[in-house]
Write an enzyme that holds these catalytic residues in place. Structure first.
Site, mmCIF file in Angstrom:
data_model
loop_
_atom_site.group_PDB
_atom_site.id
_atom_site.type_symbol
_atom_site.label_atom_id
_atom_site.label_comp_id
_atom_site.label_asym_id
_atom_site.label_seq_id
_atom_site.Cartn_x
_atom_site.Cartn_y
_atom_site.Cartn_z
ATOM 1 N N ASP A 118 92.139 -29.955 -18.492
ATOM 2 C CA ASP A 118 93.502 -29.637 -18.901
ATOM 3 C C ASP A 118 94.182 -30.839 -19.553
ATOM 4 O O ASP A 118 93.666 -31.952 -19.545
ATOM 5 C CB ASP A 118 94.327 -29.202 -17.692
ATOM 6 C CG ASP A 118 93.822 -27.900 -17.082
ATOM 7 O OD1 ASP A 118 93.255 -27.076 -17.824
ATOM 8 O OD2 ASP A 118 94.001 -27.715 -15.866
ATOM 9 N N TYR A 160 84.616 -33.674 -9.295
ATOM 10 C CA TYR A 160 85.923 -34.194 -9.707
ATOM 11 C C TYR A 160 86.437 -35.165 -8.654
ATOM 12 O O TYR A 160 86.019 -35.134 -7.493
ATOM 13 C CB TYR A 160 86.944 -33.063 -9.847
ATOM 14 C CG TYR A 160 86.801 -32.213 -11.078
ATOM 15 C CD1 TYR A 160 87.581 -32.447 -12.209
ATOM 16 C CD2 TYR A 160 85.900 -31.156 -11.118
ATOM 17 C CE1 TYR A 160 87.471 -31.645 -13.341
ATOM 18 C CE2 TYR A 160 85.773 -30.348 -12.245
ATOM 19 C CZ TYR A 160 86.567 -30.605 -13.348
ATOM 20 O OH TYR A 160 86.446 -29.821 -14.470
ATOM 21 N N ARG A 165 85.723 -27.736 -19.286
ATOM 22 C CA ARG A 165 86.978 -27.971 -20.001
ATOM 23 C C ARG A 165 87.992 -28.610 -19.051
ATOM 24 O O ARG A 165 88.111 -28.215 -17.897
ATOM 25 C CB ARG A 165 87.536 -26.655 -20.534
ATOM 26 C CG ARG A 165 86.625 -25.957 -21.524
ATOM 27 C CD ARG A 165 87.137 -24.553 -21.798
ATOM 28 N NE ARG A 165 86.234 -23.812 -22.679
ATOM 29 C CZ ARG A 165 86.342 -22.505 -22.910
ATOM 30 N NH1 ARG A 165 87.310 -21.811 -22.324
ATOM 31 N NH2 ARG A 165 85.490 -21.899 -23.717
ATOM 32 N N ARG A 173 93.731 -28.693 -8.744
ATOM 33 C CA ARG A 173 95.156 -29.016 -8.661
ATOM 34 C C ARG A 173 95.866 -28.100 -7.665
ATOM 35 O O ARG A 173 96.814 -28.511 -6.988
ATOM 36 C CB ARG A 173 95.787 -28.919 -10.048
ATOM 37 C CG ARG A 173 95.306 -30.032 -11.001
ATOM 38 C CD ARG A 173 95.740 -29.770 -12.422
ATOM 39 N NE ARG A 173 97.194 -29.704 -12.539
ATOM 40 C CZ ARG A 173 97.824 -29.302 -13.645
ATOM 41 N NH1 ARG A 173 97.105 -28.943 -14.724
ATOM 42 N NH2 ARG A 173 99.137 -29.267 -13.691
#
Length: 252
Positions: free
Chosen positions: A51, A109, A49, A196
């Site tokens: 954001d 990522y 998932r 993050r």
């Protein structure tokens, strides 16, 4: 039958991947488009998932259906019915024991920073802008501390629902290309806002506000209050996923 798809999407128009009661999400758009092609209600499961505002270069999803369509029919049909910010890259039938999330071995990522004294006009939704000069060498030294198996409780969101904060990071690289600084990270899994929050540590280190050793101190503390602020979602992209070879899932 179970169908797997590789998809890419621009996260800017969406409130994340997961369906919500209010607002546009990647999952809700996909389910609407796929259900139209299947001529029956379809539920979509994803590898990871993302954001609000986070994009994906190669997200993997799966769904179950009784509809009989060729891979080409699925791909063309979904893309013609889908939101313009989502594209299906490939489609294939998979074994019933394949699961887009639980079968995954690693996820990757990329986070990109534009490091210059002028804010971006082009691709501004897909870059984090940092005015102050960043030392990518120190950022790389700090990133290397992430490698291996650690309890990342200090780098997880307070809303994280994961029962296991211990993750194994196999890649953590900081690379400068002119005015762009890229952070590449691969692990067997990630906690909510983990990347993050990692960037919220790497950026102050790059600016010289904190020493390289701060990364290790934060991880060792297991205390979210010891870490930096959560970096903006702009610049974060879900880059890819790997699965056991037996499932023959394409890698892009």
């Amino acid at each position: 039958m179970r169908i797997a798809c590789g998809i890419e999407y621009d996260g800017e128009p969406f409130l994340g991947f997961q369906s919500q009661k209010q607002g546009n999400t990647v999952q809700s758009c996909l389910e609407q488009a796929i259900s139209q092609v299947a001529n029956e209600p379809v539920s979509v499961f994803c590898c990871g998932r993302t954001d609000t505002g986070v994009s994906a270069r190669h997200q993997v999803i799966h769904f179950d259906t009784t509809a009989n369509r060729s891979d080409r029919q699925w791909r063309l049909g979904i893309n013609s019915s889908n939101h313009r910010a989502i594209s299906v890259l490939w489609v294939k039938q998979v074994a019933d024991d394949f699961h887009a999330r639980f079968s995954a071995l690693t996820r990757s990522y990329q986070y990109t920073i534009l490091n210059r004294n002028v804010k971006p006009a082009i691709n501004r939704h897909h870059l984090t802008w940092e005015l102050m000069p960043l030392d990518e060498i120190k950022m790389q030294q700090a990133a290397e501390i992430l490698l291996g198996t650690h309890d990342f409780s200090a780098l997880r969101s307070s809303n994280c629902q994961s029962k296991e904060p211990v993750k194994t990071v196999s890649e953590a690289r900081v690379v400068r290309e002119g005015e762009l600084i890229h952070f590449y990270v691969t692990a067997n899994g990630f906690l909510h806002h983990m990347i993050r929050n990692v960037m919220g540590v790497l950026i102050p280190i790059g600016k010289g506000e904190k020493p390289v050793s701060w990364m290790g101190e934060i991880i060792e503390s297991k205390d979210r209050r010891k870490a930096g602020v959560t970096a903006a979602p702009n610049g974060l992209v879900f880059a890819g996923v790997t699965y056991p070879d037996c499932f023959e899932i394409p890698r892009i």
